[in-house]
Design a protein around this motif. Structure first.
Motif, PDB file in Angstrom:
ATOM      1  N   ASP A 121       0.865  -1.178   0.000  1.00  0.00           N
ATOM      2  CA  ASP A 121       0.000   0.000   0.000  1.00  0.00           C
ATOM      3  C   ASP A 121       0.900   1.226   0.000  1.00  0.00           C
ATOM      4  N   ARG A 122       0.982   1.864  -1.150  1.00  0.00           N
ATOM      5  CA  ARG A 122       1.866   3.030  -1.245  1.00  0.00           C
ATOM      6  C   ARG A 122       1.202   4.292  -0.708  1.00  0.00           C
ATOM      7  N   ILE A 124       0.141   3.991   2.496  1.00  0.00           N
ATOM      8  CA  ILE A 124       0.124   3.579   3.906  1.00  0.00           C
ATOM      9  C   ILE A 124       0.392   4.780   4.801  1.00  0.00           C
ATOM     10  N   TYR A 126       0.206   6.170   9.344  1.00  0.00           N
ATOM     11  CA  TYR A 126       0.232   5.725  10.733  1.00  0.00           C
ATOM     12  C   TYR A 126      -1.145   5.274  11.206  1.00  0.00           C
ATOM     13  N   ALA A 130      -2.145   1.830  12.872  1.00  0.00           N
ATOM     14  CA  ALA A 130      -2.703   1.836  14.226  1.00  0.00           C
ATOM     15  C   ALA A 130      -3.987   1.013  14.281  1.00  0.00           C
ATOM     16  N   CYS A 133      -3.056  -2.638  14.138  1.00  0.00           N
ATOM     17  CA  CYS A 133      -2.462  -3.118  15.398  1.00  0.00           C
ATOM     18  C   CYS A 133      -3.537  -3.297  16.477  1.00  0.00           C
ATOM     19  N   LEU A 134      -4.416  -2.318  16.607  1.00  0.00           N
ATOM     20  CA  LEU A 134      -5.457  -2.402  17.636  1.00  0.00           C
ATOM     21  C   LEU A 134      -6.363  -3.609  17.380  1.00  0.00           C
ATOM     22  N   VAL A 167       5.555  -4.122  10.622  1.00  0.00           N
ATOM     23  CA  VAL A 167       5.146  -3.134  11.635  1.00  0.00           C
ATOM     24  C   VAL A 167       4.119  -3.758  12.587  1.00  0.00           C
ATOM     25  N   SER A 171       4.915  -4.918  16.347  1.00  0.00           N
ATOM     26  CA  SER A 171       4.224  -4.154  17.394  1.00  0.00           C
ATOM     27  C   SER A 171       3.325  -5.041  18.251  1.00  0.00           C
TER      28      SER A 171
ATOM     29  N   ILE B 120       9.691   8.026  16.186  1.00  0.00           N
ATOM     30  CA  ILE B 120       8.245   7.908  15.948  1.00  0.00           C
ATOM     31  C   ILE B 120       7.790   9.053  15.039  1.00  0.00           C
ATOM     32  N   ARG B 122       4.194  10.126  13.209  1.00  0.00           N
ATOM     33  CA  ARG B 122       2.785   9.828  12.918  1.00  0.00           C
ATOM     34  C   ARG B 122       2.341  10.385  11.576  1.00  0.00           C
ATOM     35  N   ILE B 124       4.219   9.325   8.979  1.00  0.00           N
ATOM     36  CA  ILE B 124       5.035   8.430   8.159  1.00  0.00           C
ATOM     37  C   ILE B 124       4.269   8.055   6.891  1.00  0.00           C
ATOM     38  N   TYR B 126       4.843   6.035   2.638  1.00  0.00           N
ATOM     39  CA  TYR B 126       5.652   5.102   1.851  1.00  0.00           C
ATOM     40  C   TYR B 126       6.902   5.776   1.289  1.00  0.00           C
ATOM     41  N   ILE B 151       3.101   2.002  21.925  1.00  0.00           N
ATOM     42  CA  ILE B 151       2.924   3.197  22.748  1.00  0.00           C
ATOM     43  C   ILE B 151       1.540   3.134  23.386  1.00  0.00           C
ATOM     44  N   MET B 158      -0.593   1.535  20.485  1.00  0.00           N
ATOM     45  CA  MET B 158      -0.373   1.980  19.100  1.00  0.00           C
ATOM     46  C   MET B 158       1.041   1.595  18.668  1.00  0.00           C
ATOM     47  N   PRO B 159       1.288   1.590  17.338  1.00  0.00           N
ATOM     48  CA  PRO B 159       2.624   1.206  16.864  1.00  0.00           C
ATOM     49  C   PRO B 159       3.707   2.156  17.379  1.00  0.00           C
ATOM     50  N   GLY B 160       4.754   1.591  17.951  1.00  0.00           N
ATOM     51  CA  GLY B 160       5.876   2.387  18.442  1.00  0.00           C
ATOM     52  C   GLY B 160       6.989   2.465  17.416  1.00  0.00           C
ATOM     53  N   LEU B 164       7.990   0.713  13.509  1.00  0.00           N
ATOM     54  CA  LEU B 164       8.185   1.471  12.260  1.00  0.00           C
ATOM     55  C   LEU B 164       9.603   1.230  11.717  1.00  0.00           C
TER      56      LEU B 164
END
Lengths: 256, 256
Positions: A121-122, A124, A126, A130, A133-134, A167, A171, B120, B122, B124, B126, B151, B158-160, B164
């Motif tokens: 996914d270009r 993509i 945070y 997130a 991950c959740l 990621v 995580s 970190i 947020r 971020i 591609y 985090i 959340m992703p730390g 990443l």
């Protein structure tokens, strides 16, 4: 008449190199057509739809229709439906993956997520990571179209889906279920689509770690062609060798 | 008068919990002030500047100035300058990291990159990951402010930055140099700022894997306080124990 009644064929490095034609590939597939041997292109590229892939092949003088294309997105969508049913899926990915998930009747959402699926996914960001991950921490199934760590481009080796998937893996501590080559999931599904017997089908590709290992993992015969990733020298270092190795597809002996 | 002449103190989980005050923390630091014992807050949070951190602490009734704050961004910037000189740095990160790199006179750029540093971010995307991967493959040094994989937030874990960072690590195969806790780099630098002797300084934190391990790796005495990440039960399973363990900072015996 050779022993192989069907062919599973890789794309990048085997049928073309990025935007560059491989003439022997065109001749190879035309032979398959002429001999009326069924073939299916099997790709770890999750971003394109089968229609887009077929159009690219035709533009490179390789006979192909949508029905000749089996993407890891299609394999992943089918795997999710067969394993979990028509669940709520949170997707990180591009059009090819979205298209495949929708075609399987899966519900794409960021609410009450039952499965998280990641493809390249270009776009993509945070927030997408997130949400994934959740959901995975909350017990959602975690799938990834493929573990390729890098994608060859004109700029160099760019981050592949395997590295983006890391990621969420790192995580959450949850290991994803990978679907694409070298996993046997995609090969088993492709064989079912092609309709030939496993022992009469040949897996053709340029990349030992993905294409050839997929064939080996699926207990198929394999043919490596040195027009892409794996060099003759690199292949020599591998303990388990492919069934056949050739420099270009023109060298393939149809009598085998 | 106790044996410790200086204190390195963690923030989240030790001085506060997210936006929640920890009253014993305020009393603890006020005791340090009263006893004229030097202290330095040492944090793996790379996103904030020392000024922002100090303001948050003051808002929670904890005596703090900018000079009391040592972030992993500051440690990373100092490490880069000392190790490589005033090189061209490509940064993925937020204001705290940018501020620290600029303060060390490093040149932030996406051209002729000599070092890639990740904190970190947020925002971020591609393209940032791609530039980092290409530069690291091209031989740039690869650093990361910290390896924290998650985090804690109100929404959950959340992703730390550690997760990443794994994109570039997994894609390139190059292992980054991590600077933050539990690495001793940040602790060694913090001790130099604080100015007290290692054997007379105490590392205080709530997280065994980061704070306490950082102290252990830097051969310091350590104090764990169970107001954050690591529970009494989790601590019991660790082979190497901290020097001291308490439930709240009110329990600290200043005579030790």
């Amino acid at each position: 008449m050779g022993k192989y009644k069907g062919y599973l064929i890789d794309l990048d490095g085997t049928m073309y190199r990025g935007e560059e034609k491989i003439d022997a590939a065109s001749r190879f597939v035309k032979q398959l057509e002429k001999k009326d041997l069924p073939y299916l292109f099997v790709t770890n590229n999750s971003s394109r739809t089968p229609k887009e892939v077929a159009e690219k092949l035709v533009s490179m003088d390789i006979p192909a229709t949508e029905e000749h294309v089996f993407t890891t997105s299609m394999a992943t969508a089918q795997f999710i439906k067969q394993t979990y049913g028509k669940v709520n899926v949170y997707m990180i990915g591009e059009r090819g993956l979205e298209d495949a998930l929708v075609k399987q009747g899966l519900n794409l959402t960021d609410k009450e997520i039952e499965a998280v699926v990641m493809g390249i996914d270009r776009q993509i960001n945070y927030e997408k990571l997130a949400v994934a991950c959740l959901a995975v921490r909350n017990g959602a199934a975690f799938l990834s179209t493929n573990g390729d760590v890098a994608i060859p481009t004109e700029r160099g080796l760019m981050p592949g889906n395997g590295s983006l998937t890391s990621v969420v893996h790192v995580s959450t501590g949850v290991t994803p279920k990978f679907i694409g080559k070298p996993e046997s999931v995609i090969v088993d599904q492709a064989l079912a689509v092609l309709g030939t017997e496993r022992h009469e089908t040949l897996m053709v590709g340029d990349n030992y770690q993905t294409d050839i290992m997929a064939g080996i993992n699926a207990t198929m015969d394999t043919l490596i062609v040195h027009t892409g990733v794996t060099s003759v020298e690199q292949l020599a270092e591998e303990k388990i060798q492919p069934t056949y190795a050739i420099h270009t597809l023109d060298e393939w002996d149809w009598e085998i």
